[in-house]
Design a protein around this motif. Structure first.
Motif, PDB file in Angstrom:
ATOM      1  N   PRO A  86       0.523  -1.604   0.177  1.00 27.57           N
ATOM      2  CA  PRO A  86      -0.122   0.215   0.017  1.00 27.57           C
ATOM      3  C   PRO A  86       0.362   1.677  -0.265  1.00 27.57           C
ATOM      4  N   GLY A  87       0.169   2.027  -1.023  1.00 30.28           N
ATOM      5  CA  GLY A  87       1.454   3.363  -0.678  1.00 30.28           C
ATOM      6  C   GLY A  87       2.501   3.368  -1.276  1.00 30.28           C
ATOM      7  N   ARG A  88       2.627   2.770  -2.485  1.00 34.50           N
ATOM      8  CA  ARG A  88       4.460   2.645  -3.316  1.00 34.50           C
ATOM      9  C   ARG A  88       3.587   2.222  -4.901  1.00 34.50           C
ATOM     10  N   ASP A  89       3.905   3.005  -5.970  1.00 35.57           N
ATOM     11  CA  ASP A  89       3.401   2.954  -7.107  1.00 35.57           C
ATOM     12  C   ASP A  89       4.501   2.288  -8.026  1.00 35.57           C
ATOM     13  N   GLU A  90       5.643   2.110  -7.831  1.00 32.89           N
ATOM     14  CA  GLU A  90       6.012   1.048  -8.696  1.00 32.89           C
ATOM     15  C   GLU A  90       7.356   0.167  -7.811  1.00 32.89           C
ATOM     16  N   ALA A  91       8.150  -0.510  -8.365  1.00 31.21           N
ATOM     17  CA  ALA A  91       8.760  -1.421  -7.809  1.00 31.21           C
ATOM     18  C   ALA A  91       9.869  -1.743  -8.198  1.00 31.21           C
ATOM     19  N   LEU A  92      10.818  -1.018  -7.780  1.00 33.53           N
ATOM     20  CA  LEU A  92      12.517  -1.676  -8.327  1.00 33.53           C
ATOM     21  C   LEU A  92      13.150  -2.614  -7.184  1.00 33.53           C
ATOM     22  N   GLY A 260      17.615  -1.558 -23.760  1.00 33.13           N
ATOM     23  CA  GLY A 260      15.522  -1.277 -23.637  1.00 33.13           C
ATOM     24  C   GLY A 260      15.507  -0.297 -22.400  1.00 33.13           C
ATOM     25  N   THR A 261      13.753   0.319 -22.409  1.00 36.71           N
ATOM     26  CA  THR A 261      13.040   0.889 -22.250  1.00 36.71           C
ATOM     27  C   THR A 261      12.829   0.843 -20.882  1.00 36.71           C
ATOM     28  N   HIS A 262      13.467   1.963 -19.647  1.00 36.79           N
ATOM     29  CA  HIS A 262      12.712   1.826 -18.498  1.00 36.79           C
ATOM     30  C   HIS A 262      12.029   2.573 -17.733  1.00 36.79           C
ATOM     31  N   SER A 263      11.707   2.613 -16.752  1.00 32.41           N
ATOM     32  CA  SER A 263      10.473   3.717 -15.916  1.00 32.41           C
ATOM     33  C   SER A 263      11.399   4.427 -15.669  1.00 32.41           C
ATOM     34  N   GLU A 264      10.312   6.054 -15.299  1.00 33.74           N
ATOM     35  CA  GLU A 264      10.825   7.264 -14.647  1.00 33.74           C
ATOM     36  C   GLU A 264      11.488   6.735 -12.782  1.00 33.74           C
ATOM     37  N   ALA A 265      11.040   5.588 -12.558  1.00 38.57           N
ATOM     38  CA  ALA A 265      11.366   5.457 -10.996  1.00 38.57           C
ATOM     39  C   ALA A 265      12.788   4.539 -10.909  1.00 38.57           C
ATOM     40  N   PHE A 266      13.214   3.940 -12.133  1.00 40.75           N
ATOM     41  CA  PHE A 266      14.068   3.197 -12.519  1.00 40.75           C
ATOM     42  C   PHE A 266      15.913   4.382 -13.105  1.00 40.75           C
ATOM     43  N   ALA A 267      15.153   5.373 -13.713  1.00 33.87           N
ATOM     44  CA  ALA A 267      15.985   6.627 -13.960  1.00 33.87           C
ATOM     45  C   ALA A 267      16.785   7.360 -12.544  1.00 33.87           C
ATOM     46  N   ARG A 268      15.140   7.626 -11.908  1.00 35.83           N
ATOM     47  CA  ARG A 268      15.820   8.415 -10.330  1.00 35.83           C
ATOM     48  C   ARG A 268      17.283   7.075  -9.959  1.00 35.83           C
ATOM     49  N   ALA A 269      15.852   6.635  -9.606  1.00 36.18           N
ATOM     50  CA  ALA A 269      17.210   5.502  -8.732  1.00 36.18           C
ATOM     51  C   ALA A 269      18.967   5.397  -9.692  1.00 36.18           C
ATOM     52  N   ARG A 270      18.513   5.077 -10.803  1.00 35.48           N
ATOM     53  CA  ARG A 270      20.022   5.490 -11.407  1.00 35.48           C
ATOM     54  C   ARG A 270      20.458   6.719 -11.556  1.00 35.48           C
ATOM     55  N   GLU A 271      19.996   8.004 -10.956  1.00 30.61           N
ATOM     56  CA  GLU A 271      20.439   9.095 -10.377  1.00 30.61           C
ATOM     57  C   GLU A 271      20.491   9.085  -9.294  1.00 30.61           C
TER      58      GLU A 271
END
Length: 300
Positions: A86-92, A260-271
Protein backbone atom coordinates in the motif's frame (compact mmCIF):
# COMPACT_ATOMS: atom_id res chain seq x y z
CA UNK A 1 4.23 -22.60 -19.41
CA UNK A 2 5.23 -22.77 -15.72
CA UNK A 3 7.75 -19.96 -15.17
CA UNK A 4 9.66 -22.23 -12.76
CA UNK A 5 10.58 -24.40 -15.74
CA UNK A 6 12.15 -21.44 -17.51
CA UNK A 7 13.89 -20.34 -14.31
CA UNK A 8 15.31 -23.84 -13.80
CA UNK A 9 16.51 -23.91 -17.39
CA UNK A 10 18.36 -20.60 -16.90
CA UNK A 11 19.93 -21.80 -13.66
CA UNK A 12 21.41 -24.80 -15.48
CA UNK A 13 22.70 -22.53 -18.24
CA UNK A 14 24.27 -20.21 -15.65
CA UNK A 15 25.80 -22.88 -13.40
CA UNK A 16 26.76 -25.35 -16.11
CA UNK A 17 25.29 -28.46 -14.51
CA UNK A 18 22.07 -29.97 -13.17
CA UNK A 19 23.67 -30.53 -9.76
CA UNK A 20 24.80 -26.94 -9.31
CA UNK A 21 21.40 -25.67 -10.42
CA UNK A 22 19.73 -27.95 -7.88
CA UNK A 23 21.87 -26.44 -5.10
CA UNK A 24 21.04 -22.89 -6.14
CA UNK A 25 17.31 -23.65 -6.34
CA UNK A 26 17.30 -25.74 -3.15
CA UNK A 27 15.89 -28.71 -5.04
CA UNK A 28 16.97 -32.29 -5.57
CA UNK A 29 18.75 -33.10 -8.80
CA UNK A 30 15.86 -35.45 -9.60
CA UNK A 31 13.41 -32.55 -9.37
CA UNK A 32 15.59 -30.42 -11.66
CA UNK A 33 15.79 -33.25 -14.20
CA UNK A 34 12.01 -33.66 -14.08
CA UNK A 35 11.49 -29.97 -14.79
CA UNK A 36 13.83 -30.12 -17.78
CA UNK A 37 12.02 -33.18 -19.14
CA UNK A 38 8.69 -31.37 -18.81
CA UNK A 39 10.07 -28.32 -20.58
CA UNK A 40 11.57 -30.40 -23.37
CA UNK A 41 8.25 -32.21 -23.84
CA UNK A 42 6.38 -28.90 -24.12
CA UNK A 43 8.89 -27.53 -26.64
CA UNK A 44 9.31 -30.80 -28.50
CA UNK A 45 13.10 -30.51 -28.58
CA UNK A 46 16.01 -31.62 -26.33
CA UNK A 47 17.61 -28.61 -24.65
CA UNK A 48 20.72 -30.07 -23.00
CA UNK A 49 23.39 -32.66 -23.66
CA UNK A 50 24.62 -34.03 -20.33
CA UNK A 51 28.17 -35.28 -19.91
CA UNK A 52 30.79 -35.73 -17.21
CA UNK A 53 31.69 -32.05 -17.37
CA UNK A 54 28.09 -30.96 -16.71
CA UNK A 55 25.51 -29.92 -19.28
CA UNK A 56 25.79 -28.01 -22.54
CA UNK A 57 23.04 -26.54 -24.66
CA UNK A 58 21.76 -28.09 -27.83
CA UNK A 59 21.03 -25.81 -30.80
CA UNK A 60 17.40 -25.65 -29.65
CA UNK A 61 18.55 -24.80 -26.14
CA UNK A 62 20.69 -21.95 -27.45
CA UNK A 63 17.66 -20.53 -29.24
CA UNK A 64 15.48 -20.85 -26.14
CA UNK A 65 17.78 -18.86 -23.82
CA UNK A 66 16.55 -15.45 -24.93
CA UNK A 67 12.90 -16.50 -24.72
CA UNK A 68 13.39 -18.01 -21.26
CA UNK A 69 14.89 -14.76 -20.01
CA UNK A 70 11.96 -12.79 -21.42
CA UNK A 71 9.52 -15.19 -19.72
CA UNK A 72 11.17 -14.87 -16.33
CA UNK A 73 11.63 -11.13 -16.67
CA UNK A 74 7.99 -10.60 -17.67
CA UNK A 75 6.75 -12.70 -14.79
CA UNK A 76 8.95 -10.95 -12.22
CA UNK A 77 7.91 -7.51 -13.39
CA UNK A 78 4.24 -8.52 -13.35
CA UNK A 79 4.56 -10.02 -9.86
CA UNK A 80 6.30 -6.94 -8.49
CA UNK A 81 3.80 -4.52 -10.00
CA UNK A 82 0.71 -6.47 -9.00
CA UNK A 83 1.91 -7.18 -5.46
CA UNK A 84 2.94 -3.60 -4.58
CA UNK A 85 2.54 -2.72 -0.91
CA UNK A 86 0.00 0.00 0.00
CA UNK A 87 1.14 3.52 -0.85
CA UNK A 88 3.74 2.41 -3.40
CA UNK A 89 3.37 3.07 -7.12
CA UNK A 90 6.32 1.10 -8.52
CA UNK A 91 8.90 -1.47 -7.45
CA UNK A 92 12.65 -1.62 -8.04
CA UNK A 93 15.23 -4.23 -7.17
CA UNK A 94 18.93 -3.45 -6.85
CA UNK A 95 21.86 -5.68 -5.95
CA UNK A 96 25.49 -5.13 -5.03
CA UNK A 97 28.50 -7.27 -4.38
CA UNK A 98 29.49 -7.62 -0.70
CA UNK A 99 32.23 -4.99 -0.63
CA UNK A 100 29.88 -2.29 -2.00
CA UNK A 101 26.89 -2.50 0.34
CA UNK A 102 28.54 -0.17 2.85
CA UNK A 103 28.35 2.71 2.38
CA UNK A 104 27.15 2.97 -1.23
CA UNK A 105 24.07 0.75 -1.23
CA UNK A 106 23.11 1.78 2.31
CA UNK A 107 23.29 5.48 1.44
CA UNK A 108 21.36 4.89 -1.78
CA UNK A 109 18.51 3.29 0.18
CA UNK A 110 18.40 6.35 2.44
CA UNK A 111 18.46 8.65 -0.62
CA UNK A 112 15.56 6.72 -2.17
CA UNK A 113 13.60 6.94 1.09
CA UNK A 114 13.79 10.74 0.93
CA UNK A 115 13.49 11.28 -2.83
CA UNK A 116 11.29 8.41 -4.04
CA UNK A 117 9.11 7.35 -1.10
CA UNK A 118 6.49 6.01 -3.50
CA UNK A 119 8.83 3.27 -4.81
CA UNK A 120 8.93 -0.17 -3.18
CA UNK A 121 12.54 -1.33 -2.88
CA UNK A 122 14.35 -4.63 -2.75
CA UNK A 123 18.11 -4.66 -2.09
CA UNK A 124 20.19 -7.84 -2.35
CA UNK A 125 23.86 -8.53 -1.66
CA UNK A 126 25.30 -11.38 -3.70
CA UNK A 127 28.34 -12.51 -5.65
CA UNK A 128 29.11 -10.64 -8.92
CA UNK A 129 28.36 -13.49 -11.35
CA UNK A 130 25.09 -14.24 -9.65
CA UNK A 131 24.07 -10.58 -9.77
CA UNK A 132 24.86 -10.37 -13.48
CA UNK A 133 22.77 -13.48 -14.09
CA UNK A 134 19.85 -11.91 -12.26
CA UNK A 135 20.06 -8.62 -14.16
CA UNK A 136 20.19 -10.63 -17.35
CA UNK A 137 17.16 -12.77 -16.49
CA UNK A 138 15.17 -9.79 -15.21
CA UNK A 139 14.95 -10.61 -11.51
CA UNK A 140 17.08 -7.54 -10.72
CA UNK A 141 16.62 -4.09 -12.26
CA UNK A 142 20.25 -3.13 -11.75
CA UNK A 143 23.41 -4.16 -9.92
CA UNK A 144 26.42 -2.27 -8.61
CA UNK A 145 29.69 -4.08 -9.27
CA UNK A 146 33.42 -3.55 -9.49
CA UNK A 147 34.86 -3.94 -13.01
CA UNK A 148 32.05 -6.16 -14.36
CA UNK A 149 32.70 -8.19 -17.52
CA UNK A 150 30.69 -7.26 -20.59
CA UNK A 151 27.65 -9.37 -21.43
CA UNK A 152 25.24 -9.22 -24.37
CA UNK A 153 22.17 -7.17 -23.59
CA UNK A 154 23.67 -5.45 -20.53
CA UNK A 155 24.85 -1.86 -20.16
CA UNK A 156 27.68 -0.90 -17.76
CA UNK A 157 27.79 2.74 -16.62
CA UNK A 158 30.69 4.11 -14.57
CA UNK A 159 29.68 5.23 -11.06
CA UNK A 160 33.01 6.06 -9.46
CA UNK A 161 36.66 5.60 -10.24
CA UNK A 162 38.72 4.09 -7.45
CA UNK A 163 42.33 3.12 -6.90
CA UNK A 164 43.64 0.21 -4.88
CA UNK A 165 46.74 1.28 -2.98
CA UNK A 166 49.24 -0.64 -0.87
CA UNK A 167 49.25 0.38 2.79
CA UNK A 168 51.19 -0.90 5.78
CA UNK A 169 51.00 -0.62 9.55
CA UNK A 170 54.76 0.10 9.51
CA UNK A 171 55.90 3.64 8.83
CA UNK A 172 58.87 2.73 6.65
CA UNK A 173 60.90 -0.15 5.33
CA UNK A 174 60.00 -2.96 2.93
CA UNK A 175 56.80 -4.96 3.23
CA UNK A 176 57.30 -8.13 5.29
CA UNK A 177 56.07 -11.06 3.12
CA UNK A 178 55.22 -12.96 6.29
CA UNK A 179 52.69 -10.29 7.30
CA UNK A 180 51.16 -9.61 3.90
CA UNK A 181 47.36 -9.76 3.69
CA UNK A 182 46.00 -10.62 0.27
CA UNK A 183 42.54 -9.16 -0.38
CA UNK A 184 40.40 -10.63 -3.15
CA UNK A 185 39.39 -7.65 -5.28
CA UNK A 186 38.30 -9.77 -8.23
CA UNK A 187 39.81 -11.39 -11.34
CA UNK A 188 41.25 -8.21 -12.86
CA UNK A 189 43.10 -7.32 -9.66
CA UNK A 190 44.33 -10.92 -9.29
CA UNK A 191 45.92 -10.85 -12.74
CA UNK A 192 47.58 -7.47 -12.21
CA UNK A 193 48.69 -8.33 -8.69
CA UNK A 194 50.26 -11.59 -9.83
CA UNK A 195 52.21 -9.74 -12.52
CA UNK A 196 53.44 -7.11 -10.04
CA UNK A 197 54.11 -9.46 -7.12
CA UNK A 198 54.93 -12.96 -8.38
CA UNK A 199 56.63 -13.70 -5.06
CA UNK A 200 53.28 -13.29 -3.26
CA UNK A 201 51.67 -16.31 -4.93
CA UNK A 202 51.06 -17.97 -1.54
CA UNK A 203 50.35 -15.21 1.01
CA UNK A 204 50.04 -16.19 4.67
CA UNK A 205 46.59 -14.59 4.98
CA UNK A 206 43.93 -14.25 2.24
CA UNK A 207 40.60 -12.52 2.88
CA UNK A 208 37.77 -12.16 0.37
CA UNK A 209 36.05 -9.13 1.95
CA UNK A 210 37.76 -5.74 2.06
CA UNK A 211 36.23 -4.40 5.32
CA UNK A 212 37.09 -7.64 7.12
CA UNK A 213 40.66 -7.49 5.82
CA UNK A 214 41.02 -3.88 6.93
CA UNK A 215 39.76 -4.69 10.43
CA UNK A 216 42.31 -7.50 10.60
CA UNK A 217 45.14 -5.27 9.39
CA UNK A 218 44.33 -2.48 11.83
CA UNK A 219 44.26 -4.97 14.70
CA UNK A 220 47.27 -7.24 14.07
CA UNK A 221 49.32 -5.17 11.60
CA UNK A 222 50.79 -6.03 8.22
CA UNK A 223 50.29 -4.74 4.69
CA UNK A 224 47.77 -5.10 1.89
CA UNK A 225 45.87 -3.41 -0.93
CA UNK A 226 42.78 -1.38 -0.12
CA UNK A 227 40.59 1.29 -1.71
CA UNK A 228 42.27 4.67 -1.51
CA UNK A 229 39.16 6.38 -0.14
CA UNK A 230 38.67 3.75 2.54
CA UNK A 231 42.18 4.00 3.99
CA UNK A 232 42.50 7.78 3.70
CA UNK A 233 41.30 8.56 7.25
CA UNK A 234 43.61 5.90 8.70
CA UNK A 235 46.57 7.37 6.82
CA UNK A 236 45.64 10.82 8.07
CA UNK A 237 45.53 9.72 11.72
CA UNK A 238 48.77 7.71 11.44
CA UNK A 239 47.24 4.24 11.80
CA UNK A 240 48.40 3.22 8.31
CA UNK A 241 51.05 4.36 5.84
CA UNK A 242 51.22 4.36 2.04
CA UNK A 243 54.01 2.10 0.77
CA UNK A 244 56.27 4.31 -1.34
CA UNK A 245 56.79 3.21 -4.94
CA UNK A 246 54.11 0.50 -4.86
CA UNK A 247 51.94 0.23 -7.99
CA UNK A 248 48.31 1.32 -7.89
CA UNK A 249 45.49 -0.66 -9.49
CA UNK A 250 42.23 0.61 -10.98
CA UNK A 251 39.10 -0.56 -9.19
CA UNK A 252 36.06 1.31 -10.48
CA UNK A 253 32.41 0.70 -9.62
CA UNK A 254 29.70 0.43 -12.29
CA UNK A 255 25.92 0.19 -12.36
CA UNK A 256 24.76 -2.60 -14.68
CA UNK A 257 21.30 -2.85 -16.19
CA UNK A 258 19.57 -4.38 -19.18
CA UNK A 259 19.18 -2.48 -22.44
CA UNK A 260 15.75 -1.16 -23.34
CA UNK A 261 13.18 1.32 -22.11
CA UNK A 262 12.99 1.86 -18.36
CA UNK A 263 10.49 3.60 -16.09
CA UNK A 264 10.82 7.04 -14.56
CA UNK A 265 11.43 5.38 -11.18
CA UNK A 266 14.33 3.44 -12.69
CA UNK A 267 15.83 6.65 -14.07
CA UNK A 268 15.58 8.36 -10.68
CA UNK A 269 17.05 5.34 -8.90
CA UNK A 270 20.01 5.34 -11.29
CA UNK A 271 20.41 9.08 -10.72
CA UNK A 272 20.42 8.40 -6.98
CA UNK A 273 23.29 5.95 -7.32
CA UNK A 274 25.27 8.56 -9.23
CA UNK A 275 24.53 11.26 -6.64
CA UNK A 276 25.54 9.02 -3.73
CA UNK A 277 28.66 7.75 -5.53
CA UNK A 278 29.88 11.30 -6.13
CA UNK A 279 29.75 12.23 -2.48
CA UNK A 280 31.07 8.94 -1.04
CA UNK A 281 34.29 9.11 0.90
CA UNK A 282 34.10 5.34 1.39
CA UNK A 283 35.05 5.20 5.10
CA UNK A 284 36.58 2.22 6.82
CA UNK A 285 34.53 -0.39 8.67
CA UNK A 286 34.94 1.38 12.03
CA UNK A 287 32.81 4.35 10.94
CA UNK A 288 29.02 3.75 11.06
CA UNK A 289 26.66 4.42 8.20
CA UNK A 290 25.24 7.94 8.44
CA UNK A 291 28.23 9.32 10.37
CA UNK A 292 29.81 10.91 7.30
CA UNK A 293 27.19 13.30 6.09
CA UNK A 294 23.56 14.33 6.25
CA UNK A 295 21.68 11.59 4.34
CA UNK A 296 18.97 13.96 3.17
CA UNK A 297 18.70 14.73 -0.57
CA UNK A 298 20.04 18.23 -0.03
CA UNK A 299 23.38 16.79 1.03
CA UNK A 300 23.93 15.44 -2.46
Amino acid sequence: MDVDLARTFLEIVSSGSFGAAAERLHLTQTAVSARVRSLEQQLGRPLFIRNKAGARLTAAGERFVRHARHLVHGWERARQQVALPPGRDEALSVGSEPSLWHPLLADWLIWMHHVCPEVALRADVDMPERLLDRVQDGTLDMAVLYNPPSRPGLVCELLMEEKLVLVSSAADGPVDPGRYVHVDWGPSFAINHQAAYPEQANPPVSISLGPLALTYLLTVGGAGYFRAGTVRPFIEDGSLFRVAGAPEFSHSAYVVHATGTHSEAFARAREGLQVVAKREDLPGPTQPVGARSDPSPAAG
